[in-house]
Design a protein around this motif. Sequence first.
Motif, PDB file in Angstrom:
ATOM      1  N   ALA A 124      32.212  31.936  56.571  1.00  0.00           N
ATOM      2  CA  ALA A 124      32.969  32.591  55.497  1.00  0.00           C
ATOM      3  C   ALA A 124      33.960  33.605  56.064  1.00  0.00           C
ATOM      4  O   ALA A 124      35.124  33.642  55.661  1.00  0.00           O
ATOM      5  N   VAL A 125      33.516  34.415  57.019  1.00  0.00           N
ATOM      6  CA  VAL A 125      34.400  35.409  57.627  1.00  0.00           C
ATOM      7  C   VAL A 125      35.517  34.714  58.398  1.00  0.00           C
ATOM      8  O   VAL A 125      36.689  35.119  58.336  1.00  0.00           O
ATOM      9  N   ILE A 171      30.314  26.901  41.010  1.00  0.00           N
ATOM     10  CA  ILE A 171      31.590  27.262  41.639  1.00  0.00           C
ATOM     11  C   ILE A 171      31.979  26.200  42.661  1.00  0.00           C
ATOM     12  O   ILE A 171      33.138  25.766  42.718  1.00  0.00           O
ATOM     13  N   ALA A 172      31.013  25.750  43.481  1.00  0.00           N
ATOM     14  CA  ALA A 172      31.302  24.724  44.489  1.00  0.00           C
ATOM     15  C   ALA A 172      31.740  23.416  43.838  1.00  0.00           C
ATOM     16  O   ALA A 172      32.711  22.783  44.277  1.00  0.00           O
ATOM     17  N   ALA A 173      31.046  22.999  42.781  1.00  0.00           N
ATOM     18  CA  ALA A 173      31.395  21.747  42.094  1.00  0.00           C
ATOM     19  C   ALA A 173      32.773  21.852  41.428  1.00  0.00           C
ATOM     20  O   ALA A 173      33.579  20.911  41.488  1.00  0.00           O
ATOM     21  N   SER A 174      33.055  22.994  40.825  1.00  0.00           N
ATOM     22  CA  SER A 174      34.363  23.193  40.180  1.00  0.00           C
ATOM     23  C   SER A 174      35.490  23.151  41.207  1.00  0.00           C
ATOM     24  O   SER A 174      36.550  22.562  40.958  1.00  0.00           O
ATOM     25  N   ALA A 175      35.264  23.775  42.353  1.00  0.00           N
ATOM     26  CA  ALA A 175      36.283  23.760  43.411  1.00  0.00           C
ATOM     27  C   ALA A 175      36.517  22.340  43.910  1.00  0.00           C
ATOM     28  O   ALA A 175      37.663  21.932  44.144  1.00  0.00           O
ATOM     29  N   PHE A 176      35.437  21.577  44.061  1.00  0.00           N
ATOM     30  CA  PHE A 176      35.561  20.180  44.516  1.00  0.00           C
ATOM     31  C   PHE A 176      36.364  19.352  43.520  1.00  0.00           C
ATOM     32  O   PHE A 176      37.281  18.620  43.894  1.00  0.00           O
ATOM     33  N   VAL A 177      36.033  19.468  42.232  1.00  0.00           N
ATOM     34  CA  VAL A 177      36.738  18.705  41.190  1.00  0.00           C
ATOM     35  C   VAL A 177      38.207  19.134  41.115  1.00  0.00           C
ATOM     36  O   VAL A 177      39.105  18.293  41.015  1.00  0.00           O
ATOM     37  N   ALA A 178      38.460  20.431  41.208  1.00  0.00           N
ATOM     38  CA  ALA A 178      39.839  20.918  41.152  1.00  0.00           C
ATOM     39  C   ALA A 178      40.664  20.379  42.316  1.00  0.00           C
ATOM     40  O   ALA A 178      41.826  20.012  42.147  1.00  0.00           O
ATOM     41  N   ALA A 179      40.058  20.297  43.492  1.00  0.00           N
ATOM     42  CA  ALA A 179      40.796  19.833  44.673  1.00  0.00           C
ATOM     43  C   ALA A 179      41.027  18.328  44.646  1.00  0.00           C
ATOM     44  O   ALA A 179      42.150  17.865  44.879  1.00  0.00           O
ATOM     45  N   PHE A 180      39.978  17.550  44.363  1.00  0.00           N
ATOM     46  CA  PHE A 180      40.094  16.102  44.506  1.00  0.00           C
ATOM     47  C   PHE A 180      40.545  15.386  43.238  1.00  0.00           C
ATOM     48  O   PHE A 180      41.226  14.370  43.327  1.00  0.00           O
ATOM     49  N   ALA A 230      41.318  31.587  45.312  1.00  0.00           N
ATOM     50  CA  ALA A 230      41.455  32.764  44.443  1.00  0.00           C
ATOM     51  C   ALA A 230      40.572  32.630  43.199  1.00  0.00           C
ATOM     52  O   ALA A 230      39.870  33.580  42.812  1.00  0.00           O
ATOM     53  N   ALA A 231      40.571  31.445  42.580  1.00  0.00           N
ATOM     54  CA  ALA A 231      39.759  31.235  41.381  1.00  0.00           C
ATOM     55  C   ALA A 231      38.266  31.305  41.696  1.00  0.00           C
ATOM     56  O   ALA A 231      37.475  31.873  40.929  1.00  0.00           O
ATOM     57  N   SER A 232      37.868  30.753  42.854  1.00  0.00           N
ATOM     58  CA  SER A 232      36.458  30.808  43.252  1.00  0.00           C
ATOM     59  C   SER A 232      36.021  32.239  43.526  1.00  0.00           C
ATOM     60  O   SER A 232      34.925  32.654  43.134  1.00  0.00           O
ATOM     61  N   GLY A 233      36.895  33.002  44.202  1.00  0.00           N
ATOM     62  CA  GLY A 233      36.573  34.408  44.461  1.00  0.00           C
ATOM     63  C   GLY A 233      36.449  35.213  43.163  1.00  0.00           C
ATOM     64  O   GLY A 233      35.519  36.012  43.000  1.00  0.00           O
ATOM     65  N   LEU A 234      37.383  34.986  42.238  1.00  0.00           N
ATOM     66  CA  LEU A 234      37.339  35.680  40.954  1.00  0.00           C
ATOM     67  C   LEU A 234      36.085  35.280  40.170  1.00  0.00           C
ATOM     68  O   LEU A 234      35.413  36.130  39.583  1.00  0.00           O
ATOM     69  N   SER A 235      35.774  33.973  40.186  1.00  0.00           N
ATOM     70  CA  SER A 235      34.566  33.502  39.498  1.00  0.00           C
ATOM     71  C   SER A 235      33.309  34.128  40.075  1.00  0.00           C
ATOM     72  O   SER A 235      32.424  34.553  39.355  1.00  0.00           O
TER      73      SER A 235
END
Length: 196
Positions: free
Chosen positions: A49-50, A166-175, A186-191
Amino acid sequence: MIFIELFFTFFLIGTFTIGGGYAMLSLIQYQVVTVHGWITDTAFADMVAVSQMTPGPIGINSATYIGYSVIESTGAGPLMGMLGSFTATFAVILPSFLIVLFIVKTYNRIRDNNLFKGTMKSLRPVVIGLIGSAALVLIFDVDLSGDGYRVGIIRDNFSDWKSWAIAASAFVAAFRFKVHPILIIAASGLSGWLLF
């Protein structure tokens, strides 16, 4: 001596990784967590992550972080820790530098060679597999020692349903929707900030 071990470990990682930093993660995890026990699985996930948040390639950032951490854990001071960072970082980039130097010298002679073309084409699925294994390394804890084997989810990385959502949403948003990666981050961090 720990510096020689650090150099040799990251030199091997740099030599046998094809496909960039994310493909390198599974090899780094195997060497520093499983083989040497320098850091834990949770610390490895934190390090990833870092390394993603700091500028530069993730493989080099990981080597720098681990080099410092390993030397610091021996009780050495910050200057020796910086030398550990330099050692691991130099070792991980040295093979790529040497390989590229060799390719630059020979590329014009071999670029039309069928063996060279076939090798480059066959490396694509290998890179995809290495990147996929890096994702699995961050999710699952696999113990192959002893008589049998054990597979479990690393709970500290995905502690509850919110992390999975959050992980599933990021995957769907990307693919599925081809959302730009910076917007996803940014959306994942805010979420995460709102949910936790």
